[in-house]
Design an enzyme around this catalytic site. Sequence first.
Site, PDB file in Angstrom:
ATOM      1  N   ARG A 148       0.756  -1.133   0.278  1.00  0.00           N
ATOM      2  CA  ARG A 148      -0.016   0.460  -0.321  1.00  0.00           C
ATOM      3  C   ARG A 148       1.467   1.084   0.461  1.00  0.00           C
ATOM      4  O   ARG A 148       1.780   0.960   0.926  1.00  0.00           O
ATOM      5  CB  ARG A 148      -0.981  -0.273   1.226  1.00  0.00           C
ATOM      6  CG  ARG A 148      -1.927  -1.038   1.640  1.00  0.00           C
ATOM      7  CD  ARG A 148      -2.558  -0.988   2.381  1.00  0.00           C
ATOM      8  NE  ARG A 148      -3.538  -2.018   2.571  1.00  0.00           N
ATOM      9  CZ  ARG A 148      -3.306  -2.930   2.958  1.00  0.00           C
ATOM     10  NH1 ARG A 148      -2.054  -3.400   3.574  1.00  0.00           N
ATOM     11  NH2 ARG A 148      -4.600  -4.370   3.512  1.00  0.00           N
ATOM     12  N   LYS A 173      -2.025  -2.609   7.978  1.00  0.00           N
ATOM     13  CA  LYS A 173      -2.945  -2.240   8.126  1.00  0.00           C
ATOM     14  C   LYS A 173      -4.022  -3.640   8.669  1.00  0.00           C
ATOM     15  O   LYS A 173      -3.428  -4.548   8.874  1.00  0.00           O
ATOM     16  CB  LYS A 173      -4.134  -2.354   7.051  1.00  0.00           C
ATOM     17  CG  LYS A 173      -5.760  -2.160   6.661  1.00  0.00           C
ATOM     18  CD  LYS A 173      -6.077  -1.861   5.564  1.00  0.00           C
ATOM     19  CE  LYS A 173      -7.087  -0.770   5.116  1.00  0.00           C
ATOM     20  NZ  LYS A 173      -8.060  -1.406   4.370  1.00  0.00           N
ATOM     21  N   HIS A 241      -1.809   3.233  -6.369  1.00  0.00           N
ATOM     22  CA  HIS A 241      -2.631   1.673  -5.758  1.00  0.00           C
ATOM     23  C   HIS A 241      -3.167   0.589  -7.115  1.00  0.00           C
ATOM     24  O   HIS A 241      -3.235  -0.242  -6.522  1.00  0.00           O
ATOM     25  CB  HIS A 241      -3.989   2.499  -4.589  1.00  0.00           C
ATOM     26  CG  HIS A 241      -5.193   1.543  -3.457  1.00  0.00           C
ATOM     27  ND1 HIS A 241      -3.313   0.834  -2.803  1.00  0.00           N
ATOM     28  CD2 HIS A 241      -5.570   0.607  -3.930  1.00  0.00           C
ATOM     29  CE1 HIS A 241      -4.492   0.363  -1.622  1.00  0.00           C
ATOM     30  NE2 HIS A 241      -5.625  -0.309  -2.408  1.00  0.00           N
ATOM     31  N   ARG A 244      -1.007  -1.597  -7.450  1.00  0.00           N
ATOM     32  CA  ARG A 244      -1.442  -3.090  -6.061  1.00  0.00           C
ATOM     33  C   ARG A 244      -2.406  -3.823  -7.024  1.00  0.00           C
ATOM     34  O   ARG A 244      -2.055  -5.423  -6.497  1.00  0.00           O
ATOM     35  CB  ARG A 244      -1.677  -2.639  -4.631  1.00  0.00           C
ATOM     36  CG  ARG A 244      -2.277  -3.400  -3.585  1.00  0.00           C
ATOM     37  CD  ARG A 244      -2.933  -2.494  -2.452  1.00  0.00           C
ATOM     38  NE  ARG A 244      -3.707  -3.448  -1.619  1.00  0.00           N
ATOM     39  CZ  ARG A 244      -2.809  -4.107  -0.948  1.00  0.00           C
ATOM     40  NH1 ARG A 244      -1.525  -4.115  -0.319  1.00  0.00           N
ATOM     41  NH2 ARG A 244      -4.015  -4.973   0.025  1.00  0.00           N
ATOM     42  N   HIS A 267      -4.309  -9.085   3.218  1.00  0.00           N
ATOM     43  CA  HIS A 267      -5.584  -9.118   3.842  1.00  0.00           C
ATOM     44  C   HIS A 267      -5.759 -10.163   5.063  1.00  0.00           C
ATOM     45  O   HIS A 267      -6.161 -10.829   4.899  1.00  0.00           O
ATOM     46  CB  HIS A 267      -6.975  -9.695   2.776  1.00  0.00           C
ATOM     47  CG  HIS A 267      -6.781  -8.617   1.374  1.00  0.00           C
ATOM     48  ND1 HIS A 267      -7.122  -8.571  -0.217  1.00  0.00           N
ATOM     49  CD2 HIS A 267      -6.636  -7.140   1.476  1.00  0.00           C
ATOM     50  CE1 HIS A 267      -6.990  -7.844  -0.820  1.00  0.00           C
ATOM     51  NE2 HIS A 267      -6.317  -6.760   0.437  1.00  0.00           N
ATOM     52  N   TYR A 276     -10.713  -9.703  -6.563  1.00  0.00           N
ATOM     53  CA  TYR A 276      -9.478  -9.827  -7.349  1.00  0.00           C
ATOM     54  C   TYR A 276      -9.766 -11.235  -8.667  1.00  0.00           C
ATOM     55  O   TYR A 276      -9.335 -11.482  -9.784  1.00  0.00           O
ATOM     56  CB  TYR A 276      -8.078  -9.834  -7.027  1.00  0.00           C
ATOM     57  CG  TYR A 276      -7.683  -8.894  -6.463  1.00  0.00           C
ATOM     58  CD1 TYR A 276      -7.859  -7.804  -7.390  1.00  0.00           C
ATOM     59  CD2 TYR A 276      -7.512  -8.447  -4.683  1.00  0.00           C
ATOM     60  CE1 TYR A 276      -6.867  -6.135  -6.479  1.00  0.00           C
ATOM     61  CE2 TYR A 276      -7.335  -7.341  -4.436  1.00  0.00           C
ATOM     62  CZ  TYR A 276      -6.905  -6.428  -5.860  1.00  0.00           C
ATOM     63  OH  TYR A 276      -6.418  -5.297  -4.815  1.00  0.00           O
TER      64      TYR A 276
END
Length: 301
Positions: A148, A173, A241, A244, A267, A276
């Site tokens: 990120r 994150k 982004h 990514r 994630h 995705y």
Amino acid sequence: MSNLLTHIDQFLDQFSQRYRPKSVEVKSLTLRQLSEYLSEHNIQTWQLCDQACLQKYIIYRHKNGLSLTSLKTHLASIRVFFDFLESKEIITSNPARLVKTPKVQQALPKVIAVDTIQELLDQMPDPDNPLEIRDLAICELFYSSGVRLSELTALDTKHISLSANEIRIIDGKGGKDRIVPLGNKAKEALQRWLTIRDQWMKLDNALFITQRGNRLTSRQVSNRVKHIASKLGKGLKVNPHMFRHSMATHVLESSQDIRSVQELLGHADISTTQVYTHLDFGHLSKVFDSAHPRAKKKSKK
């Protein structure tokens, strides 16, 4: 319809005593539009306007171009009005409280095609100035690791291991650390950048710094990524982004290993990674033709 308008006027008269004229104007427009809809459907009293009726009305307004943000404002006005009707004992309960706005369809992430991203990164095989050497390393790292923007700007030199071909993401994150592999192209670009970095003033331990030695900000990185894209001369609008998203999509299309992509992206929930899985139809067709036993073409003898 007169009965409907009478109660609307009573509500607006009371509402205007406590709120600004603009708010009163919004409420008035919303409620009069609702009363017109009810009249057209032969609903002459508020008692007959139940949850199902209001839900149909919201869907009708959505289909006729009212944005989801406007729908929420619209519905909020209706709820306040029905609270008024309930307080005046015109209705026994507020059906608008049970009405929901349509769900927003999750937008698919914007992805750069493989050929385009290769051309984008290969356009400076031998950058002739230090800034472009740094910028190429940034883009290669974005695409190689899928980090990120906030994770990239937080990287220090100690988080990179060129010998182990890996990067340690600290406090990503959700506050989780993770290790991601470093591709050869990104490794080469980083090696060249670190040589330049050692020659610059270093006021910060950051991996990516300005010529004055300060850590690059997210805005600065975004601007430099746009600069590289503009050099390609195709009107390509790229933000960090998108690297990514592109990495995740390209790896998933090639490997079909969603769990690995989940780990790479950091994630917590695999449902986040499933966005995705929007493989293009051409790719699916090729996979189907080559893998399905009833789809394979018979070889000519």
